[in-house]
Structure formats: structure tokens, C-alpha cells
Design a protein around this motif. Structure first.
Motif, PDB file in Angstrom:
ATOM      1  N   ARG A   1       3.765   2.562   0.607  1.00  0.00           N
ATOM      2  CA  ARG A   1       5.127   2.031   0.526  1.00  0.00           C
ATOM      3  C   ARG A   1       5.959   3.346  -0.060  1.00  0.00           C
ATOM      4  NH1 ARG A   1       4.810  -1.996  -3.653  1.00  0.00           N
ATOM      5  NH2 ARG A   1       7.279  -2.117  -3.443  1.00  0.00           N
ATOM      6  N   SER A   2       7.260   3.399   0.313  1.00  0.00           N
ATOM      7  CA  SER A   2       8.184   4.382   0.115  1.00  0.00           C
ATOM      8  C   SER A   2       8.899   3.943  -0.927  1.00  0.00           C
ATOM      9  CB  SER A   2       9.004   4.977   1.231  1.00  0.00           C
ATOM     10  OG  SER A   2       8.302   5.670   2.224  1.00  0.00           O
ATOM     11  N   CYS A   3       8.331   3.627  -2.006  1.00  0.00           N
ATOM     12  CA  CYS A   3       9.046   3.295  -3.534  1.00  0.00           C
ATOM     13  C   CYS A   3       7.859   3.728  -4.486  1.00  0.00           C
ATOM     14  CB  CYS A   3       9.295   1.998  -3.244  1.00  0.00           C
ATOM     15  SG  CYS A   3       7.790   0.500  -3.263  1.00  0.00           S
ATOM     16  N   CYS A   4       8.392   3.391  -5.732  1.00  0.00           N
ATOM     17  CA  CYS A   4       7.555   3.384  -6.979  1.00  0.00           C
ATOM     18  C   CYS A   4       7.853   2.047  -7.769  1.00  0.00           C
ATOM     19  CB  CYS A   4       7.921   4.739  -7.907  1.00  0.00           C
ATOM     20  SG  CYS A   4       7.281   6.158  -7.234  1.00  0.00           S
ATOM     21  N   GLU A   5       6.722   1.466  -8.408  1.00  0.00           N
ATOM     22  CA  GLU A   5       6.825   0.516  -9.079  1.00  0.00           C
ATOM     23  C   GLU A   5       7.198   0.577 -10.483  1.00  0.00           C
ATOM     24  OE1 GLU A   5       4.533  -3.000  -7.389  1.00  0.00           O
ATOM     25  OE2 GLU A   5       3.371  -1.459  -7.394  1.00  0.00           O
TER      26      GLU A   5
ATOM     27  N   PRO B   1      10.964  11.663  -7.289  1.00  0.00           N
ATOM     28  CA  PRO B   1      11.865  11.925  -6.120  1.00  0.00           C
ATOM     29  C   PRO B   1      11.024  11.912  -4.512  1.00  0.00           C
ATOM     30  CG  PRO B   1      10.564  13.805  -7.020  1.00  0.00           C
ATOM     31  CD  PRO B   1      10.523  12.595  -7.865  1.00  0.00           C
ATOM     32  N   HIS B   2      11.636  11.074  -3.751  1.00  0.00           N
ATOM     33  CA  HIS B   2      11.030  10.891  -2.429  1.00  0.00           C
ATOM     34  C   HIS B   2       9.958  10.261  -2.629  1.00  0.00           C
ATOM     35  CE1 HIS B   2      14.443  13.476  -0.875  1.00  0.00           C
ATOM     36  NE2 HIS B   2      13.729  14.495  -1.599  1.00  0.00           N
ATOM     37  N   PRO B   3       9.865   8.818  -3.136  1.00  0.00           N
ATOM     38  CA  PRO B   3       8.679   8.274  -3.918  1.00  0.00           C
ATOM     39  C   PRO B   3       7.863   7.551  -2.652  1.00  0.00           C
ATOM     40  CG  PRO B   3      10.581   6.874  -4.302  1.00  0.00           C
ATOM     41  CD  PRO B   3      10.973   8.089  -3.535  1.00  0.00           C
ATOM     42  N   HIS B   4       6.295   7.568  -2.818  1.00  0.00           N
ATOM     43  CA  HIS B   4       5.471   6.980  -2.144  1.00  0.00           C
ATOM     44  C   HIS B   4       4.442   6.319  -3.149  1.00  0.00           C
ATOM     45  CE1 HIS B   4       7.122   9.072   1.241  1.00  0.00           C
ATOM     46  NE2 HIS B   4       6.922  10.129   0.380  1.00  0.00           N
ATOM     47  N   ASN B   5       3.969   5.366  -2.880  1.00  0.00           N
ATOM     48  CA  ASN B   5       2.719   4.761  -3.420  1.00  0.00           C
ATOM     49  C   ASN B   5       1.966   4.261  -2.670  1.00  0.00           C
ATOM     50  OD1 ASN B   5       3.140   1.814  -3.200  1.00  0.00           O
ATOM     51  ND2 ASN B   5       4.342   1.712  -4.873  1.00  0.00           N
ATOM     52  N   ILE B   6       0.511   3.916  -2.917  1.00  0.00           N
ATOM     53  CA  ILE B   6      -0.751   3.147  -2.331  1.00  0.00           C
ATOM     54  C   ILE B   6      -0.473   1.803  -2.857  1.00  0.00           C
ATOM     55  CG2 ILE B   6      -3.147   3.140  -2.179  1.00  0.00           C
ATOM     56  CD1 ILE B   6      -2.442   5.993  -1.135  1.00  0.00           C
ATOM     57  N   ALA B   7       0.142   1.135  -1.818  1.00  0.00           N
ATOM     58  CA  ALA B   7       0.153  -0.694  -2.200  1.00  0.00           C
ATOM     59  C   ALA B   7      -1.447  -0.863  -2.341  1.00  0.00           C
ATOM     60  CB  ALA B   7       0.964  -1.046  -1.337  1.00  0.00           C
ATOM     61  N   GLU B   8      -2.305  -0.568  -1.309  1.00  0.00           N
ATOM     62  CA  GLU B   8      -3.550  -1.129  -1.169  1.00  0.00           C
ATOM     63  C   GLU B   8      -4.316  -0.045  -0.422  1.00  0.00           C
ATOM     64  OE1 GLU B   8      -3.882  -3.734  -2.790  1.00  0.00           O
ATOM     65  OE2 GLU B   8      -1.748  -4.853  -2.493  1.00  0.00           O
ATOM     66  N   PHE B   9      -5.684  -0.013  -1.039  1.00  0.00           N
ATOM     67  CA  PHE B   9      -6.460   1.103  -0.732  1.00  0.00           C
ATOM     68  C   PHE B   9      -7.985   0.481  -0.332  1.00  0.00           C
ATOM     69  CE2 PHE B   9      -9.216   4.617  -0.506  1.00  0.00           C
ATOM     70  CZ  PHE B   9      -8.684   5.591   0.227  1.00  0.00           C
ATOM     71  N   PHE B  10      -8.382   0.145   0.858  1.00  0.00           N
ATOM     72  CA  PHE B  10      -9.625  -0.387   1.159  1.00  0.00           C
ATOM     73  C   PHE B  10     -10.520   0.285   2.032  1.00  0.00           C
ATOM     74  CE2 PHE B  10     -12.025  -3.946   3.530  1.00  0.00           C
ATOM     75  CZ  PHE B  10     -12.740  -4.055   2.549  1.00  0.00           C
ATOM     76  N   VAL B  11     -11.954   0.604   1.493  1.00  0.00           N
ATOM     77  CA  VAL B  11     -12.889   1.230   2.183  1.00  0.00           C
ATOM     78  C   VAL B  11     -14.138   0.343   2.011  1.00  0.00           C
ATOM     79  CG1 VAL B  11     -14.510   3.218   2.722  1.00  0.00           C
ATOM     80  CG2 VAL B  11     -12.222   3.759   1.813  1.00  0.00           C
ATOM     81  N   MET B  12     -14.488  -0.173   3.061  1.00  0.00           N
ATOM     82  CA  MET B  12     -15.694  -1.092   3.120  1.00  0.00           C
ATOM     83  C   MET B  12     -16.821  -0.759   2.597  1.00  0.00           C
ATOM     84  SD  MET B  12     -14.914  -2.810   7.030  1.00  0.00           S
ATOM     85  CE  MET B  12     -16.486  -3.660   7.118  1.00  0.00           C
ATOM     86  N   LYS B  13     -17.534  -1.436   1.968  1.00  0.00           N
ATOM     87  CA  LYS B  13     -18.777  -1.176   0.777  1.00  0.00           C
ATOM     88  C   LYS B  13     -19.754  -0.175   1.814  1.00  0.00           C
ATOM     89  CE  LYS B  13     -18.632  -4.447  -2.629  1.00  0.00           C
ATOM     90  NZ  LYS B  13     -19.453  -5.361  -3.278  1.00  0.00           N
TER      91      LYS B  13
END
Length: 164
Positions: free
Chosen positions: A73-77, A82-94
Motif C-alpha cells: 500500500r502507498s501509505c503509512c498507518e 515521504p512517498h510512503p509504502h507499507n507491507i499490508a500483508e506478506f505470506f510465504v507458504m510454509k
């Protein structure tokens, strides 16, 4: 091992929704979420990834097999960056964990999106904190900040990769 990021197309939304259920099941250990009466966890923001600007869904593929996903997402919670990004969800299968896949994907994502980054984890999700701590420290050469949002039970990391 061939690791690729592939934008998730709207035509692949049903596959993404099924993978989100796997992620939610996996994550319920930390979120304490329960399934609904229909046997699903659900994810309120699935459609938003194709209708809201600043949301970017990617499948992770390993040797052409689906291995997870990452939502940007191009925002911060919790921070002003500046020019924000965040990892909303990150999933690597087991099956694909502990093989450097998550690290590779995270670095590629950081390189794709320049600017301020906020990566938060549940305060009780120690494996995620350890993973992100190592990846962020390596990627930034130690030039990052940490934060705690006690009211949201979140901790995390911030950095600005537009500086290097």
C-alpha cells in the motif's frame, strides 16, 4: 531456484482469495481470529486491490509454482514518511520458508517502490519481528528506525530507501 513476483490480475482474484484463507489460518496463531459460520476467515480489502489507487498485489512464484503473496500500500498507518509504502500483508507458504525466498521478495519489493517504508508486525508475532529485523537491517545497512504502537499491539520498522 527461480523466484518471481507477478502482479495479481483481477481474473486471479479467486486464487488470491483462497490463498488469503491459508494466510489467515496461518496468522490466526497471532491474531486470535476465528472462522465465520461459513468456514472462512474472509479479508475485507480483497476488492480494494483493484479499485483503489496505491494498492499493489503480487503473487510470489518459486519455480513457476504459487508460493505466497505480498500486498503493498502507498501509505503509512503509524508514521509520517515521504512517498510512503507499507507491507499490508506478506505470506510465504510454509513449504517455502527458511530458504531465503521471503528475503529475496522483500528486497525486490523495496527496490520496486522507492520512498519511505513502514513495516509493522503484531507485537506477539516474534518470528515476523525477527525476519523483518534481519531483512531491514541488511537492506538499509542499519539505517532504520523502530516504532511501537501499544494501542494497536504493533511494532515495526521504518526507513527511506530514496536516500540510497
Amino acid at each position: 531456484m527461480d523466484i518471481n513476483l507477478e502482479p495479481i490480475l483481477i481474473e486471479q482474484k479467486s486464487v488470491f482469495a483462497r490463498m488469503m484463507e491459508l494466510y489467515s489460518y496461518d496468522f490466526s496463531e497471532f491474531s486470535d481470529d476465528d472462522i465465520n459460520e461459513y468456514g472462512y476467515y474472509g479479508y475485507d480489502y480483497i476488492d480494494d486491490y483493484w479499485i483503489e489507487e496505491g494498492r499493489y498485489p503480487f503473487f510470489i512464484r518459486v519455480d513457476e509454482k504459487l508460493a505466497g503473496f505480498v500486498l503493498i500500500r502507498s501509505c503509512c498507518e503509524y508514521n509520517s514518511l515521504p512517498h510512503p509504502h507499507n507491507i499490508a500483508e506478506f505470506f510465504v507458504m510454509k513449504k517455502y520458508r527458511q530458504k531465503g525466498i521471503g528475503r529475496t521478495v522483500a528486497i525486490r519489493i523495496f527496490d520496486m517502490f522507492r520512498g519511505g517504508w513502514e513495516i509493522s508486525q503484531q507485537i506477539n508475532n516474534l518470528p515476523a519481528q525477527s525476519f523483518w529485523g534481519k531483512v531491514v537491517a541488511e537492506y538499509t545497512n542499519g539505517d532504520y528506525n523502530t516504532f511501537t504502537e501499544a494501542g494497536a499491539d504493533k511494532v515495526g520498522f521504518t526507513f527511506d530507501n530514496s536516500l540510497y
